[in-house]
Structure formats: structure tokens, C-alpha cells
Scaffold this motif. Structure first.
Motif, PDB file in Angstrom:
ATOM      1  N   ARG A  82       0.839  -1.202   0.000  1.00  0.00           N
ATOM      2  CA  ARG A  82       0.000   0.000   0.000  1.00  0.00           C
ATOM      3  C   ARG A  82       0.872   1.249   0.000  1.00  0.00           C
ATOM      4  O   ARG A  82       1.836   1.349   0.769  1.00  0.00           O
ATOM      5  CB  ARG A  82      -0.914   0.003   1.221  1.00  0.00           C
ATOM      6  CG  ARG A  82      -1.890   1.173   1.229  1.00  0.00           C
ATOM      7  CD  ARG A  82      -2.865   1.086   2.371  1.00  0.00           C
ATOM      8  NE  ARG A  82      -3.688   2.297   2.427  1.00  0.00           N
ATOM      9  CZ  ARG A  82      -4.487   2.623   3.433  1.00  0.00           C
ATOM     10  NH1 ARG A  82      -4.585   1.811   4.469  1.00  0.00           N
ATOM     11  NH2 ARG A  82      -5.181   3.734   3.418  1.00  0.00           N
ATOM     12  N   PHE A  95       1.187   4.875   1.083  1.00  0.00           N
ATOM     13  CA  PHE A  95       0.597   5.807   2.041  1.00  0.00           C
ATOM     14  C   PHE A  95       0.950   7.247   1.724  1.00  0.00           C
ATOM     15  O   PHE A  95       0.378   8.153   2.330  1.00  0.00           O
ATOM     16  CB  PHE A  95       1.055   5.460   3.459  1.00  0.00           C
ATOM     17  CG  PHE A  95       0.404   4.222   3.989  1.00  0.00           C
ATOM     18  CD1 PHE A  95      -0.790   4.275   4.686  1.00  0.00           C
ATOM     19  CD2 PHE A  95       0.973   2.988   3.761  1.00  0.00           C
ATOM     20  CE1 PHE A  95      -1.404   3.130   5.158  1.00  0.00           C
ATOM     21  CE2 PHE A  95       0.380   1.829   4.227  1.00  0.00           C
ATOM     22  CZ  PHE A  95      -0.821   1.900   4.924  1.00  0.00           C
ATOM     23  N   ARG A 128       0.379  10.258   4.187  1.00  0.00           N
ATOM     24  CA  ARG A 128      -0.728  10.053   5.125  1.00  0.00           C
ATOM     25  C   ARG A 128      -0.245   9.287   6.358  1.00  0.00           C
ATOM     26  O   ARG A 128      -0.470   8.084   6.503  1.00  0.00           O
ATOM     27  CB  ARG A 128      -1.884   9.343   4.438  1.00  0.00           C
ATOM     28  CG  ARG A 128      -2.439  10.096   3.234  1.00  0.00           C
ATOM     29  CD  ARG A 128      -3.670   9.445   2.651  1.00  0.00           C
ATOM     30  NE  ARG A 128      -3.511   8.018   2.403  1.00  0.00           N
ATOM     31  CZ  ARG A 128      -2.915   7.506   1.337  1.00  0.00           C
ATOM     32  NH1 ARG A 128      -2.402   8.296   0.404  1.00  0.00           N
ATOM     33  NH2 ARG A 128      -2.828   6.199   1.179  1.00  0.00           N
ATOM     34  N   ASP A 171      -2.906   7.470   8.615  1.00  0.00           N
ATOM     35  CA  ASP A 171      -3.387   6.215   8.030  1.00  0.00           C
ATOM     36  C   ASP A 171      -2.392   5.084   8.266  1.00  0.00           C
ATOM     37  O   ASP A 171      -2.769   3.953   8.582  1.00  0.00           O
ATOM     38  CB  ASP A 171      -3.628   6.383   6.525  1.00  0.00           C
ATOM     39  CG  ASP A 171      -4.839   7.242   6.214  1.00  0.00           C
ATOM     40  OD1 ASP A 171      -5.589   7.578   7.152  1.00  0.00           O
ATOM     41  OD2 ASP A 171      -5.024   7.597   5.038  1.00  0.00           O
ATOM     42  N   LEU A 172      -1.099   5.380   8.091  1.00  0.00           N
ATOM     43  CA  LEU A 172      -0.082   4.353   8.299  1.00  0.00           C
ATOM     44  C   LEU A 172      -0.038   3.935   9.765  1.00  0.00           C
ATOM     45  O   LEU A 172       0.097   2.739  10.070  1.00  0.00           O
ATOM     46  CB  LEU A 172       1.281   4.873   7.844  1.00  0.00           C
ATOM     47  CG  LEU A 172       2.478   3.948   8.089  1.00  0.00           C
ATOM     48  CD1 LEU A 172       2.264   2.567   7.477  1.00  0.00           C
ATOM     49  CD2 LEU A 172       3.764   4.578   7.557  1.00  0.00           C
ATOM     50  N   TYR A 182      -2.455   3.817  11.949  1.00  0.00           N
ATOM     51  CA  TYR A 182      -3.562   2.908  12.221  1.00  0.00           C
ATOM     52  C   TYR A 182      -3.364   1.558  11.521  1.00  0.00           C
ATOM     53  O   TYR A 182      -3.703   0.505  12.068  1.00  0.00           O
ATOM     54  CB  TYR A 182      -4.894   3.536  11.798  1.00  0.00           C
ATOM     55  CG  TYR A 182      -5.460   4.476  12.832  1.00  0.00           C
ATOM     56  CD1 TYR A 182      -5.959   3.988  14.039  1.00  0.00           C
ATOM     57  CD2 TYR A 182      -5.508   5.844  12.611  1.00  0.00           C
ATOM     58  CE1 TYR A 182      -6.484   4.847  15.002  1.00  0.00           C
ATOM     59  CE2 TYR A 182      -6.024   6.714  13.560  1.00  0.00           C
ATOM     60  CZ  TYR A 182      -6.503   6.207  14.756  1.00  0.00           C
ATOM     61  OH  TYR A 182      -7.012   7.056  15.710  1.00  0.00           O
ATOM     62  N   GLU A 183      -2.805   1.575  10.320  1.00  0.00           N
ATOM     63  CA  GLU A 183      -2.588   0.314   9.587  1.00  0.00           C
ATOM     64  C   GLU A 183      -1.624  -0.597  10.333  1.00  0.00           C
ATOM     65  O   GLU A 183      -1.772  -1.830  10.321  1.00  0.00           O
ATOM     66  CB  GLU A 183      -2.046   0.632   8.185  1.00  0.00           C
ATOM     67  CG  GLU A 183      -1.923  -0.575   7.279  1.00  0.00           C
ATOM     68  CD  GLU A 183      -3.264  -1.126   6.816  1.00  0.00           C
ATOM     69  OE1 GLU A 183      -3.320  -2.316   6.451  1.00  0.00           O
ATOM     70  OE2 GLU A 183      -4.253  -0.371   6.793  1.00  0.00           O
ATOM     71  N   THR A 238      -3.084  -3.334  12.807  1.00  0.00           N
ATOM     72  CA  THR A 238      -4.099  -4.290  12.348  1.00  0.00           C
ATOM     73  C   THR A 238      -3.592  -5.724  12.261  1.00  0.00           C
ATOM     74  O   THR A 238      -4.144  -6.525  11.514  1.00  0.00           O
ATOM     75  CB  THR A 238      -4.674  -3.845  10.990  1.00  0.00           C
ATOM     76  OG1 THR A 238      -3.608  -3.723  10.033  1.00  0.00           O
ATOM     77  CG2 THR A 238      -5.405  -2.517  11.116  1.00  0.00           C
TER      78      THR A 238
END
Length: 200
Positions: free
Chosen positions: A46, A48, A51, A54-55, A57-58, A61
Motif C-alpha cells: 500500500r 501511504f 498520510r 493512516d499508516l 492505524y494500519e 491491524t
């Protein structure tokens, strides 16, 4: 990768960098090149960009390992690839990622603060830039020649590294060219300090 495939991904390969700031676009360009040479399905690839939130939070996971692909000045010849394992922060003191920039150190600190458990093992595949924009330059599209040449080398390196990480997330995969490689080590993030890297 979406849906069930993303949920089963064990390794994240994340491109970071600003596509409008010359060699800072290295990470996104490597991920674009991976479209023609895809990694195994257990890997989520992905871009990013800048961002950082966003990274962060990723990273929470459930990955076993993550490889951040980035341009980072470390004092080597332009186009040199380095494999760095940063010291993961505890998240106790962190500033939010910048809205128009991507500082992996801040991203990791934020992820550590937001998450309840340990972060995945994080490696940085860094490329020495030749062209670094000055503070008064807002847009400088296009990679320099040595960094452009390093894109395919990085794709090849990822195809070597990722199977090692899938087999054992704790292993440190070497870059090829052992005559220029140093032993694996733990170092600060490339934006913060320059230690002895594995170089290509």
C-alpha cells in the motif's frame, strides 16, 4: 489487496513519501513498480504517500512485520539502499504526524500510543536521495537518475526480503551485494541518525 485477502496479510510493505518532492517520491515509485512484479498474497502492498495517520492505524491491524520504503539522507552515494531496523518508541511522548509530510519516527510513536499491544516488527528500506528540495521549493516532480535506477533494485530486494519475513518475521533479511553489506543492527530511524547500514 482488499477484504479477506487484506485480513490475512502477514507482512505490510508501505510506500511513504511525497510524489511532488523529487527523490522523496522513491517509496511511491517502488510500489508502482511492484504492480508489474507483485509480491505473494500474504503481503499487503500500500502506498501511504504522506498520510502518516493512516499508516499509524494500519500498523495496528495485526501484521507480523512491516517494511517501510522511503527516501532518507544518510550520507551515502545517491541511489544506495539501506536496510534499517528502528528502535520502536513506547508512545509515551509523541507529536502527531504532519499534514503535509511523513516522518516515520512520529508515525511509529503515534502507533505505539494508539495501540494496546506491541507493534509489528518494522524495517525501513531506505534510498539515499540525490535531490532534496529546499524549504522554499513546493514542487519538484521527478526522481534523479541514481534514485530512478534504484527503484528496480528495491523491487528485487523486496522479493528477496519478503519471503524471509514470511517464513520468520524475526529474521533480518540481507540486501544482496554482500561486499557492501554490514551485519544487521538496530538503529534510529533514518531521519534521526545514521548508523552503519546494510547497503546496496
Amino acid at each position: 489487496m482488499t477484504g479477506a485477502a487484506a485480513a490475512t496479510a502477514r507482512v505490510l510493505v508501505a510506500g511513504v513519501g511525497n510524489i511532488f518532492l523529487a527523490d522523496d517520491a522513491f517509496g511511491p515509485e517502488v510500489l508502482r513498480a511492484l504492480q508489474d512484479r507483485p509480491l505473494p498474497p500474504e503481503v499487503r502492498v500500500r502506498d501511504f504517500g504522506i498520510r502518516g495517520l493512516d499508516l499509524a492505524y494500519e500498523l495496528l491491524t495485526g501484521y507480523a512485520a512491516a517494511v517501510l520504503v522511503d527516501a532518507a539522507p544518510r550520507g551515502h552515494r545517491p541511489g544506495t539502499l539501506s536496510l534499517i531496523e528502528p528502535d520502536l518508541p513506547d508512545g509515551a511522548d509523541c507529536a502527531p504526524p504532519e499534514a503535509h509530510g511523513m516522518d516515520p519516527a512520529k508515525v511509529l510513536a503515534l502507533a505505539a500510543r494508539l495501540g494496546d499491544g506491541p507493534l509489528p516488527r518494522v524495517l525501513v528500506l531506505a534510498c539515499e536521495p540525490e535531490t532534496v528540495p529546499r524549504g522554499d521549493e513546493d514542487i519538484m516532480p521527478g526522481l534523479s537518475a541514481p534514485v530512478r535506477a534504484a527503484v528496480e533494485h528495491a523491487v528485487t530486494a523486496l522479493h528477496t526480503m519478503v519471503p524471509v519475513l514470511l517464513a520468520d518475521p524475526a529474521a533480518t533479511p540481507p540486501l544482496r551485494r554482500p561486499d557492501e553489506s554490514a551485519p544487521p543492527h538496530t538503529a534510529a530511524l533514518p531521519h534521526l541518525a545514521a548508523g552503519a547500514p546494510q547497503d546496496r
